[in-house]
Design a protein around this motif. Structure first.
Motif, PDB file in Angstrom:
ATOM      1  N   ILE B 346       0.839  -1.199   0.000  1.00  0.00           N
ATOM      2  CA  ILE B 346       0.000   0.000   0.000  1.00  0.00           C
ATOM      3  C   ILE B 346       0.872   1.247   0.000  1.00  0.00           C
ATOM      4  CG2 ILE B 346      -1.611   1.354   1.402  1.00  0.00           C
ATOM      5  CD1 ILE B 346      -2.892  -1.279   2.244  1.00  0.00           C
ATOM      6  N   ILE B 347       1.950   1.252   0.801  1.00  0.00           N
ATOM      7  CA  ILE B 347       2.804   2.447   0.883  1.00  0.00           C
ATOM      8  C   ILE B 347       3.449   2.715  -0.475  1.00  0.00           C
ATOM      9  CG2 ILE B 347       4.911   3.377   1.909  1.00  0.00           C
ATOM     10  CD1 ILE B 347       4.091   1.870   4.478  1.00  0.00           C
ATOM     11  N   ILE B 348       3.984   1.664  -1.101  1.00  0.00           N
ATOM     12  CA  ILE B 348       4.644   1.863  -2.397  1.00  0.00           C
ATOM     13  C   ILE B 348       3.636   2.378  -3.426  1.00  0.00           C
ATOM     14  CG2 ILE B 348       5.740   0.645  -4.313  1.00  0.00           C
ATOM     15  CD1 ILE B 348       7.223  -1.015  -2.249  1.00  0.00           C
ATOM     16  N   LEU B 349       2.456   1.780  -3.456  1.00  0.00           N
ATOM     17  CA  LEU B 349       1.446   2.208  -4.432  1.00  0.00           C
ATOM     18  C   LEU B 349       0.978   3.634  -4.147  1.00  0.00           C
ATOM     19  CD1 LEU B 349      -0.560  -1.093  -4.634  1.00  0.00           C
ATOM     20  CD2 LEU B 349       0.665  -0.034  -6.508  1.00  0.00           C
ATOM     21  N   SER B 350       0.888   4.003  -2.869  1.00  0.00           N
ATOM     22  CA  SER B 350       0.472   5.362  -2.534  1.00  0.00           C
ATOM     23  C   SER B 350       1.518   6.369  -2.990  1.00  0.00           C
ATOM     24  CB  SER B 350       0.274   5.509  -1.028  1.00  0.00           C
ATOM     25  OG  SER B 350      -0.526   4.492  -0.543  1.00  0.00           O
TER      26      SER B 350
END
Lengths: 65, 436
Positions: B346-350
């Protein structure tokens, strides 16, 4: 509300991991020959705390959806 | 000096690769946001980038491997509806959601089904740029996402695949079951095959180089084997029983590690969020639960149901707590792995999503460039952290599993003796330290 809860959880985990880090570096400075064992224990404890924080974050995400 | 150079080379390589991957992801998302724009256009509302929807779509399982734009690698689908029996095929037959086959359609990469019997069977072309619409309805005071499609002026509701948990985790039993080789299943099979090949080579090496120093892949893997044995199995399970559980602990470690690492590759063979899927981690945790309790010795069960050494009135209270603990332990294993890996994705995609948030969906090029720069740097950084987390979570999972097994097989009858041995060891260690 979910995001707020996740933020508070991250705060708690941050304090916890910070305390582990400070104590571990202190212990390594006091007893450098035990640094390997201390590092292992540090990583395990940090992962456990992180797990608790992530429980909270998952609950936050679920309550948002 | 040589080591430092090597480390520098590795770091530069990592950075280069992750930036490339970031760019790739950016392209991918460029398309995703375009789709979102068109989608909202169809709904008649203003165009906007939907960060949450995009992220959730990317961490979810899918029936096809999305490459870029309209290109995706089809995966086999195996579907079962109680009234129609099995249906086999490739996910390319759905033509990215433009074609319905026997009532099955592709919605956000997942197979959905039109349960309405009046819907025509066989291949049906669905008209419109995006034939599947989504809506949010309120049922019993709860907001619920529903999907529907329009065909011949009639509205057909879509059913999501059934989940085997019976709706405990938000899914439920609907009109069909999806047994397909999805992205996650494909990656798990790939990890298994990779492990099989690597371990066969290593095992052959041990036969060939018996009594000699390891060579090649064998010498790369041996430190990991020794690490698992000396840092995980032996101290956690104990000298007497660890050899029996070593294969299980190693299997857990390597399977989780390979799934984690494959999930970090942002293009074809990787990119799926296997260990960030609650079903996968639940299966792993259930296996640990079964192995632990099947190997529980008398002492283990005594400590659960009738804790020795405490007053009688405390015993029932402790029994309740211990029985709860029996289930909480694997549950926390499940949630820890799932949450760590999902959070990383989620962090990378955000961070990649920043490109579209700053770029205001293609209208602000300067903002997009800033987003790409900042997001790219942070993504490279996060990817390196995730590399650490991939190893760490595999290690934590196998170590906690080993400690639960260790608690189950431990025997307490020679309590004093073991303490004496411990004491002796401690003394010897202190002596050695003093000598230094």
């Amino acid at each position: 509300m979910g995001a707020l809860g996740a933020g508070i959880a991250a705060l708690g985990a941050g304090i916890g991991v910070g305390m582990i880090g400070s104590k571990a570096t202190e212990s390594i400075a006091r007893q450098p020959e035990a640094s390997g064992d201390i590092r292992t224990a540090m990583i395990i404890t940090a992962a456990l705390i992180e797990g608790a924080a992530l429980f909270a974050i998952v609950v936050g995400l679920l309550s948002n959806g | 000096m040589k080591l430092a150079l090597r480390a520098l080379f590795l770091l530069v390589l990592c950075f280069g690769l992750t930036t490339l991957n970031a760019q790739h992801d950016t392209d991918d998302h460029g398309h995703a946001s375009e789709l979102t724009e068109q989608d909202s256009g169809a709904h008649g509302s203003e165009a906007a980038y939907d960060p949450v929807g995009t992220v959730m779509h990317h961490i979810a399982d899918a029936n096809e491997f999305h490459i870029l734009g309209h290109y995706s690698i089809p995966l086999p689908v195996i579907l079962y509806a109680p009234e129609h029996g099995f249906k086999f095929g490739l996910s390319s037959m759905f033509d990215h959601g433009h074609e319905a086959v026997d009532g099955y359609v592709l919605n956000h990469g997942r197979v959905n089904r039109v349960a309405d019997p009046s819907f025509p069977s066989g291949h049906v072309h669905l008209s419109g740029e995006h034939p599947i619409h989504e809506d949010v309805v309120t049922v019993d005071g709860k907001k619920k996402d529903v999907a529907y499609l329009m065909h011949d002026g009639k509205k057909y509701m879509l059913d999501k695949p059934s989940t085997l948990d019976g709706g405990v985790l938000g899914g439920g039993i609907t009109s069909f079951y999806d047994f397909s080789i999805t992205k996650n299943v494909f990656t798990m099979l790939l990890a298994t095959i990779l492990l099989f090949i690597i371990f066969s080579i290593v095992a052959r090496g041990y036969k060939k180089n018996e009594g000699k120093a390891p060579s090649g892949l064998q010498s790369f893997m041996e430190p990991i084997f020794v690490f698992i044995r000396d840092e995980v199995s032996r101290p956690m399970i104990g000298e007497k029983h660890y050899e029996r559980f070593q294969p299980f602990v190693m299997a857990l470690f390597f399977f989780i590690l390979f799934c984690n690492l494959l999930g970090l590759i942002p293009f074809f063979p990787g990119s799926s969020n296997v260990t960030g899927n609650l079903g996968v981690t639940m299966a792993l945790a259930v296996i640990v639960f079964i192995v632990t309790n099947l190997n529980g010795k008398k002492d283990y069960w005594e400590h659960i149901f009738w804790m020795p050494g405490v007053p009688v009135f405390v015993k029932p209270v402790l029994a309740v707590v211990e029985i709860l603990g029996l289930f909480i332990k694997p549950f926390s294993l499940m949630i820890r792995l799932f949450a760590n890996i999902s959070a990383g994705h989620i962090i990378i995609l955000s961070l990649i999503g920043l490109v579209f948030v700053f770029g205001e969906n293609g209208t602000n090029v300067g903002g997009a460039a800033t987003g790409a720069f900042v997001g790219g740097l942070f993504t490279a950084f996060m990817n390196l952290i995730e590399l650490l987390v991939a190893f760490l979570q595999a290690f934590i999972f196998s170590m906690l599993a080993a400690s639960y097994i260790g608690a189950a097989v431990e025997e307490h009858d020679h309590h004093d003796e073991s303490h004496a041995v411990d004491h002796h060891h401690g003394g010897a260690h202190a002596e050695a330290v003093a000598h230094h």
